[in-house]
Design a protein around this motif. Structure first.
Motif, PDB file in Angstrom:
ATOM      1  N   THR A  13     -32.140  10.785 -17.926  1.00 33.92           N
ATOM      2  CA  THR A  13     -31.910   9.444 -18.467  1.00 33.92           C
ATOM      3  C   THR A  13     -32.577   8.318 -17.705  1.00 33.92           C
ATOM      4  N   GLY A  14     -32.933   8.556 -16.448  1.00 28.92           N
ATOM      5  CA  GLY A  14     -33.475   7.469 -15.634  1.00 28.92           C
ATOM      6  C   GLY A  14     -32.428   6.462 -15.217  1.00 28.92           C
ATOM      7  N   ALA A  15     -31.145   6.797 -15.328  1.00 30.09           N
ATOM      8  CA  ALA A  15     -30.075   5.870 -14.965  1.00 30.09           C
ATOM      9  C   ALA A  15     -30.164   5.503 -13.483  1.00 30.09           C
ATOM     10  N   ALA A  16     -29.864   4.251 -13.186  1.00 26.90           N
ATOM     11  CA  ALA A  16     -29.891   3.786 -11.797  1.00 26.90           C
ATOM     12  C   ALA A  16     -28.670   4.271 -11.029  1.00 26.90           C
ATOM     13  N   ARG A  17     -27.575   4.481 -11.738  1.00 30.90           N
ATOM     14  CA  ARG A  17     -26.332   4.907 -11.087  1.00 30.90           C
ATOM     15  C   ARG A  17     -25.597   5.871 -11.998  1.00 30.90           C
ATOM     16  N   VAL A  18     -25.077   6.932 -11.421  1.00 30.19           N
ATOM     17  CA  VAL A  18     -24.298   7.929 -12.160  1.00 30.19           C
ATOM     18  C   VAL A  18     -22.951   8.081 -11.478  1.00 30.19           C
ATOM     19  N   LEU A  19     -21.884   7.892 -12.241  1.00 31.80           N
ATOM     20  CA  LEU A  19     -20.530   8.041 -11.721  1.00 31.80           C
ATOM     21  C   LEU A  19     -19.829   9.160 -12.498  1.00 31.80           C
ATOM     22  N   ILE A  20     -19.702  10.324 -11.871  1.00 38.98           N
ATOM     23  CA  ILE A  20     -18.982  11.444 -12.477  1.00 38.98           C
ATOM     24  C   ILE A  20     -17.501  11.247 -12.202  1.00 38.98           C
ATOM     25  N   PHE A  21     -16.691  11.217 -13.269  1.00 40.30           N
ATOM     26  CA  PHE A  21     -15.285  10.871 -13.054  1.00 40.30           C
ATOM     27  C   PHE A  21     -14.303  11.985 -13.370  1.00 40.30           C
ATOM     28  N   ASP A  22     -14.702  13.034 -14.084  1.00 37.72           N
ATOM     29  CA  ASP A  22     -13.798  14.175 -14.227  1.00 37.72           C
ATOM     30  C   ASP A  22     -14.516  15.353 -14.867  1.00 37.72           C
ATOM     31  N   HIS A  23     -13.792  16.468 -14.968  1.00 40.85           N
ATOM     32  CA  HIS A  23     -14.337  17.653 -15.612  1.00 40.85           C
ATOM     33  C   HIS A  23     -13.179  18.467 -16.197  1.00 40.85           C
ATOM     34  N   THR A  24     -13.516  19.327 -17.142  1.00 42.42           N
ATOM     35  CA  THR A  24     -12.527  20.217 -17.761  1.00 42.42           C
ATOM     36  C   THR A  24     -13.100  21.619 -17.838  1.00 42.42           C
ATOM     37  N   LEU A  25     -12.326  22.588 -17.398  1.00 44.88           N
ATOM     38  CA  LEU A  25     -12.660  23.997 -17.578  1.00 44.88           C
ATOM     39  C   LEU A  25     -11.938  24.504 -18.825  1.00 44.88           C
ATOM     40  N   ARG A  26     -12.651  25.292 -19.643  1.00 49.36           N
ATOM     41  CA  ARG A  26     -12.040  25.864 -20.848  1.00 49.36           C
ATOM     42  C   ARG A  26     -12.231  27.380 -20.828  1.00 49.36           C
ATOM     43  N   ARG A  27     -11.148  28.066 -21.112  1.00 50.15           N
ATOM     44  CA  ARG A  27     -11.169  29.534 -21.214  1.00 50.15           C
ATOM     45  C   ARG A  27     -10.389  29.904 -22.471  1.00 50.15           C
ATOM     46  N   ARG A  28     -11.105  30.420 -23.460  1.00 54.61           N
ATOM     47  CA  ARG A  28     -10.454  30.649 -24.745  1.00 54.61           C
ATOM     48  C   ARG A  28      -9.473  31.813 -24.687  1.00 54.61           C
ATOM     49  N   ILE A  29      -8.275  31.543 -25.196  1.00 57.40           N
ATOM     50  CA  ILE A  29      -7.261  32.572 -25.406  1.00 57.40           C
ATOM     51  C   ILE A  29      -6.886  32.501 -26.878  1.00 57.40           C
ATOM     52  N   ASP A  30      -7.104  33.575 -27.588  1.00 62.22           N
ATOM     53  CA  ASP A  30      -6.905  33.578 -29.028  1.00 62.22           C
ATOM     54  C   ASP A  30      -5.490  33.121 -29.391  1.00 62.22           C
ATOM     55  N   GLY A  31      -5.409  32.090 -30.236  1.00 56.47           N
ATOM     56  CA  GLY A  31      -4.128  31.601 -30.716  1.00 56.47           C
ATOM     57  C   GLY A  31      -3.429  30.608 -29.810  1.00 56.47           C
ATOM     58  N   ALA A  32      -3.972  30.346 -28.623  1.00 53.30           N
ATOM     59  CA  ALA A  32      -3.307  29.429 -27.690  1.00 53.30           C
ATOM     60  C   ALA A  32      -3.619  27.976 -28.062  1.00 53.30           C
ATOM     61  N   PRO A  33      -2.652  27.051 -27.895  1.00 51.30           N
ATOM     62  CA  PRO A  33      -2.932  25.637 -28.144  1.00 51.30           C
ATOM     63  C   PRO A  33      -3.808  25.060 -27.039  1.00 51.30           C
ATOM     64  N   ASP A  34      -4.562  24.001 -27.384  1.00 59.82           N
ATOM     65  CA  ASP A  34      -5.465  23.414 -26.390  1.00 59.82           C
ATOM     66  C   ASP A  34      -4.693  22.831 -25.212  1.00 59.82           C
ATOM     67  N   ARG A  35      -3.590  22.174 -25.483  1.00 56.30           N
ATOM     68  CA  ARG A  35      -2.862  21.496 -24.410  1.00 56.30           C
ATOM     69  C   ARG A  35      -1.493  22.143 -24.189  1.00 56.30           C
ATOM     70  N   GLY A  36      -1.491  23.465 -24.082  1.00 49.29           N
ATOM     71  CA  GLY A  36      -0.259  24.188 -23.791  1.00 49.29           C
ATOM     72  C   GLY A  36      -0.117  24.418 -22.298  1.00 49.29           C
ATOM     73  N   ASP A  37       0.601  25.491 -21.940  1.00 49.42           N
ATOM     74  CA  ASP A  37       0.828  25.794 -20.530  1.00 49.42           C
ATOM     75  C   ASP A  37      -0.347  26.523 -19.886  1.00 49.42           C
ATOM     76  N   GLY A  38      -1.228  27.101 -20.701  1.00 56.03           N
ATOM     77  CA  GLY A  38      -2.340  27.877 -20.160  1.00 56.03           C
ATOM     78  C   GLY A  38      -3.602  27.047 -20.026  1.00 56.03           C
ATOM     79  N   PRO A  39      -4.752  27.716 -19.924  1.00 59.27           N
ATOM     80  CA  PRO A  39      -6.021  27.016 -19.772  1.00 59.27           C
ATOM     81  C   PRO A  39      -6.335  26.148 -20.994  1.00 59.27           C
ATOM     82  N   ARG A  40      -7.142  25.116 -20.799  1.00 53.39           N
ATOM     83  CA  ARG A  40      -7.612  24.308 -21.915  1.00 53.39           C
ATOM     84  C   ARG A  40      -8.474  25.176 -22.822  1.00 53.39           C
ATOM     85  N   GLN A  41      -8.374  24.926 -24.135  1.00 53.49           N
ATOM     86  CA  GLN A  41      -9.052  25.735 -25.134  1.00 53.49           C
ATOM     87  C   GLN A  41     -10.233  24.978 -25.738  1.00 53.49           C
TER      88      GLN A  41
END
Length: 288
Positions: A113-141
């Motif tokens: 991009t040629g950006a003068a400044r880059v501020l990384i503010f968060d990240h999300t790991l996703r590991r698919r589990i069949d049938g699991a909700p995205d925001r349940g007790d397990g990994p993000r989907q």
């Protein structure tokens, strides 16, 4: 996109397994509705529904991006596919992600991009589990609904949320971009790949502001209405040595791509024994 990144993009097709020029798959859009859409990230305290969104599932054609990858840039299409391996091997190590992966990703974003400044503010790991909700007790989907992470209102708000007031207002007088960097961490990514829409095929009226309700704040994202004019792409068999850049907000209003809809989808050509998708998405503010 820099010449180096464009050259890398041009070679992406060479090493990937042969894939059909497109697949036909189901994407989940939002149906027309009178109320503003909302999604809770937790169980609502009043016992109400977590979402009022009415889904609209459509069969669409999703094209292999590799033959045209060198022509797809963040400012034209709203996304870019680049070859940039990572030195990180253990994505369960949060400290290593910040110490190794964040600086690597910052370098990728600066080069693209040629950006003068880059501020990384968060990240999300996703590991698919069949049938699991995205925001349940397990990994993000994987998120299997078409959306954009930011809106014309929430982009500037993110700057104000993350930076001191005076600094935020100064930076907001210049160009501000929000870009996600998405990478498979188990490759090749065959199960639930990521589809992206060419921003040039998306009309402003296709993007529907939606509340994303957290316990301590209310964010805003775009849900997306189906439009037969949309042109969809994916990178078949995407490797861990590749990264997909997604523009989620751009303050520029000169015709550059500002928002790119995207969604995970079930690839009908994927074998039944394909390993469940694992990926990381990193979010960054770019200034200048």
């Amino acid at each position: 996109m820099s010449a180096a990144l464009a050259l890398d993009a041009a070679t992406l097709d060479r090493d990937a397994p042969r894939a059909p020029s497109y697949v036909e798959a189901t994407l989940t859009f939002i149906a027309p509705m009178a109320a503003k859409p909302f999604n809770y990230t937790f169980q609502p305290p009043d016992g109400g529904p977590m979402s009022n969104v009415v889904a609209d599932q459509r069969r669409v054609r999703i094209h292999d991006v590799r033959p045209v990858a060198s022509r797809m840039t963040l400012d034209t299409a709203g996304f870019a596919l680049v070859r940039r391996p990572t030195a990180l091997r253990d994505f369960d190590d949060e400290a290593a992600i910040r110490a190794v992966y964040y600086p690597e990703s910052e370098a990728i974003l600066r080069a693209a991009t040629g950006a003068a400044r880059v501020l990384i503010f968060d990240h999300t790991l996703r590991r698919r589990i069949d049938g699991a909700p995205d925001r349940g007790d397990g990994p993000r989907q994987p998120v299997a609904r078409v959306h954009v992470d930011q809106t014309v209102a929430s982009g500037p708000k993110r700057v104000r949320d993350l930076l001191p007031p005076d600094e935020a207002e100064t930076l907001l007088r210049g160009r501000v971009r929000l870009v996600n960097l998405w990478r498979p961490i188990l490759g090749p990514a065959i199960d639930m790949p990521l589809a992206v829409a060419d921003a040039r095929s998306v009309a402003p009226g296709d993007l529907i502001p939606s509340d994303l309700i957290f316990r301590d704040r209310v964010g805003e994202t775009y849900a997306v209405r189906h439009n037969p004019a949309h042109r969809w792409y994916y990178a078949p068999h995407m490797g861990t040595y590749e990264a997909l850049l997604l523009k989620c907000y751009d303050s520029a209003t000169d015709g550059t791509a500002r928002f790119v809809p995207h969604a995970a989808f079930a690839d009908p050509t994927a074998p039944a024994d394909a390993p469940p998708r694992q990926s990381i998405e990193l979010r960054a503010l770019l200034f200048g």
